[in-house]
Design an enzyme around this catalytic site. Structure first.
Site, PDB file in Angstrom:
ATOM      1  N   SER A 176      -1.017  10.683   0.379  1.00  0.00           N
ATOM      2  CA  SER A 176      -0.068  10.603  -0.731  1.00  0.00           C
ATOM      3  C   SER A 176      -0.730  10.405  -2.089  1.00  0.00           C
ATOM      4  O   SER A 176      -0.166  10.792  -3.107  1.00  0.00           O
ATOM      5  CB  SER A 176       0.946   9.493  -0.477  1.00  0.00           C
ATOM      6  OG  SER A 176       0.301   8.288  -0.141  1.00  0.00           O
ATOM      7  N   HIS A 204       4.751  14.046   2.478  1.00  0.00           N
ATOM      8  CA  HIS A 204       4.444  14.939   1.352  1.00  0.00           C
ATOM      9  C   HIS A 204       4.212  16.391   1.766  1.00  0.00           C
ATOM     10  O   HIS A 204       4.003  17.242   0.914  1.00  0.00           O
ATOM     11  CB  HIS A 204       3.231  14.417   0.587  1.00  0.00           C
ATOM     12  CG  HIS A 204       3.456  13.067   0.001  1.00  0.00           C
ATOM     13  ND1 HIS A 204       4.064  12.878  -1.217  1.00  0.00           N
ATOM     14  CD2 HIS A 204       3.201  11.831   0.494  1.00  0.00           C
ATOM     15  CE1 HIS A 204       4.150  11.580  -1.460  1.00  0.00           C
ATOM     16  NE2 HIS A 204       3.648  10.927  -0.442  1.00  0.00           N
ATOM     17  N   LYS A 236      11.678  13.117  -0.874  1.00  0.00           N
ATOM     18  CA  LYS A 236      10.675  13.845  -1.649  1.00  0.00           C
ATOM     19  C   LYS A 236      11.113  15.309  -1.786  1.00  0.00           C
ATOM     20  O   LYS A 236      12.049  15.587  -2.518  1.00  0.00           O
ATOM     21  CB  LYS A 236       9.308  13.621  -1.016  1.00  0.00           C
ATOM     22  CG  LYS A 236       8.886  12.176  -1.305  1.00  0.00           C
ATOM     23  CD  LYS A 236       7.806  11.607  -0.463  1.00  0.00           C
ATOM     24  CE  LYS A 236       7.575  10.155  -0.893  1.00  0.00           C
ATOM     25  NZ  LYS A 236       6.986   9.326   0.119  1.00  0.00           N
TER      26      LYS A 236
HETATM   27  C1  PLP Z   1       7.096   7.872   0.445  1.00  0.00           C
HETATM   28  C2  PLP Z   1       6.373   7.676   1.722  1.00  0.00           C
HETATM   29  C3  PLP Z   1       6.925   6.915   2.755  1.00  0.00           C
HETATM   30  C4  PLP Z   1       8.169   6.109   2.578  1.00  0.00           C
HETATM   31  O1  PLP Z   1       9.287   6.909   2.583  1.00  0.00           O
HETATM   32  P1  PLP Z   1      10.609   6.341   1.891  1.00  0.00           P
HETATM   33  O2  PLP Z   1      11.686   7.198   2.405  1.00  0.00           O
HETATM   34  O3  PLP Z   1      10.374   6.475   0.432  1.00  0.00           O
HETATM   35  O4  PLP Z   1      10.740   4.911   2.321  1.00  0.00           O
HETATM   36  C5  PLP Z   1       6.270   6.878   3.966  1.00  0.00           C
HETATM   37  N1  PLP Z   1       5.097   7.515   4.139  1.00  0.00           N
HETATM   38  C6  PLP Z   1       4.512   8.222   3.159  1.00  0.00           C
HETATM   39  C7  PLP Z   1       3.224   8.907   3.424  1.00  0.00           C
HETATM   40  C8  PLP Z   1       5.126   8.308   1.914  1.00  0.00           C
HETATM   41  O5  PLP Z   1       4.552   8.985   0.942  1.00  0.00           O
END
Ligand code: PLP
Length: 387
Positions: A176, A204, A236
């Protein structure tokens, strides 16, 4: 840790680690409004530009009309409704997996998978740069917890050879804060050889990578046998909210029966699931979003390279510029902000010590002209910061 909160906060300031929130006066879009001013933003994870898409807004409104706002209870009591069910089915079909389970957040999906599958007799192996929720899930599970060097398959193998009990290997699909991809093809072979279970958090990659946007696993042409546990998040590229775990029927049924972060929380609003169904349809039908994004990534990398900017080895919309010192990263981000360009400075503990960076993210909603504006501003500021 100390109850002297004022001292803790002051130290955070001194170390240039103090975090503060922006308050947006507009929806997610390339141009956002803050304090009455407009900024061109490169920090959202809305990679496909769907968070404010009229069709998603319409689906959310329609969903709310049909299903109301709150889900009212946990999924196992009376909070599971038809849109949730339809979405789980549609995601499973899209991902070529037997079954999918929806969660309210990715953070909770990771806690659920780890705590449900691991006990203190087991071992969990994780990339050193994995997302915080994977680390926290492992700690909560009580399993023996080993980290291997970032994307180092040889180092993973050494750890596997020393592991006991049932072994889970957990990795981000796309890292990330770095934007690079896990070596999933090699890792899945290793996992099979050592009889370990491979779990990929593709927050991602989902929607962005692979021909149909089905993520890092599709990018590598892997199956549910290669990657038995797949996590996707919906906040995302999907542009909505929530997350899911995709895998075998037994995996999903086990989660439903035993995963406390699934059982003891209220289901996500059904209208969100309606919006996500619409989003999935756009991800499937509008491949041009991924193609356009690819072109923007290429354009950015080419121009940043020509300027000798410290870009990293990332083929994804996450394009970090490695700065090093937290105060420098912060000053760089502030200098960009003065030019009405918004980029976040990512500092420890989100990234390792001395690797503070500007985390630039691109979206299919950006235009080539937006990228040119970004590069121009970066070039101007870079003159002041390069050592
Ligand atoms: C954003 C993210 C999460 C968390 O997801 P949310 O739905 O925002 O709680 C988990 N793992 C990774 C790699 C992330 O980038």
């Amino acid at each position: 840790m100390s109850f002297d909160l004022a001292a803790r906060l002051a130290k955070q300031q001194v170390n240039h680690l103090f975090r503060s929130r922006l308050s947006l006066q507009s929806p997610q879009a390339p141009v956002v409004k803050i304090n009455g001013q407009s900024y061109l933003a490169f920090c959202s994870n809305d990679y496909l530009g769907l968070a404010n898409h009229p069709k998603l807004i319409g689906a959310l409104q329609q969903g709310a009309k049909l299903w109301g706002v709150g889900s009212g209870a946990s999924h196992l009591v009376i909070g599971h409704s038809e849109p949730h069910h339809q979405l789980e089915k549609a995601l499973a079909q899209w991902l070529n997996r037997p079954r999918v389970l929806l969660f309210s957040t990715g953070y909770m999906a990771n806690l659920a998978a780890m705590t449900c599958l691991l006990s203190n007799q087991d071992t969990v192996l994780q990339d050193r740069l994995n997302h915080a929720s994977l680390l926290d899930g492992a700690l909560l599970s009580g399993a023996r917890f080993l980290r291997y060097q970032h994307n180092n398959v040889q180092n993973l193998q050494q750890r596997l050879a020393r592991s006991q009990g049932d072994i889970l290997i957990a990795t981000d699909g796309v890292f990330s804060m770095d934007g690079d991809l896990a070596q999933l093809a090699d890792m899945s072979q290793l996992a099979k050889r050592y009889n370990a279970l491979l779990m990929v958090d593709d927050a991602h990659g989902m929607g962005v990578l692979g021909n149909r946007g089905a993520g890092t696993v599709e990018y590598y042409h892997l199956t549910v046998q290669d990657v038995p546990i797949l996590i996707g998040t919906l906040g995302k590229a999907f542009g909505t909210s929530g997350a899911f775990i995709a895998g075998s029927n037994d995996l999903i049924e086990t989660l439903i029966q035993f995963a406390r972060p699934y059982i003891y929380t209220t289901g996500q609003p059904p209208a969100i699931a309606s919006a996500t169904l619409q989003s999935l349809q756009l991800i499937i039908e509008e491949g041009w979003r991924r193609n356009h994004l690819k072109q923007l990534i290429q354009l950015f990398k080419t121009e940043a390279k020509a300027l000798d900017l410290p870009i990293m080895n990332s083929p994804t919309p996450i394009q970090p510029l490695l700065i090093g010192d937290s105060d420098q990263a912060l000053a760089f981000a502030n200098a960009l902000k003065e030019q009405h360009i918004l980029v976040s400075a990512i500092r420890p503990p989100t990234v390792p010590k001395d690797s503070a960076r500007l985390r630039i993210t691109l979206s299919a909603a950006h235009t080539q002209d937006h990228i040119e504006q970004l590069v121009k501003a970066l070039a101007k500021c870079w003159q002041r910061f390069k050592r």
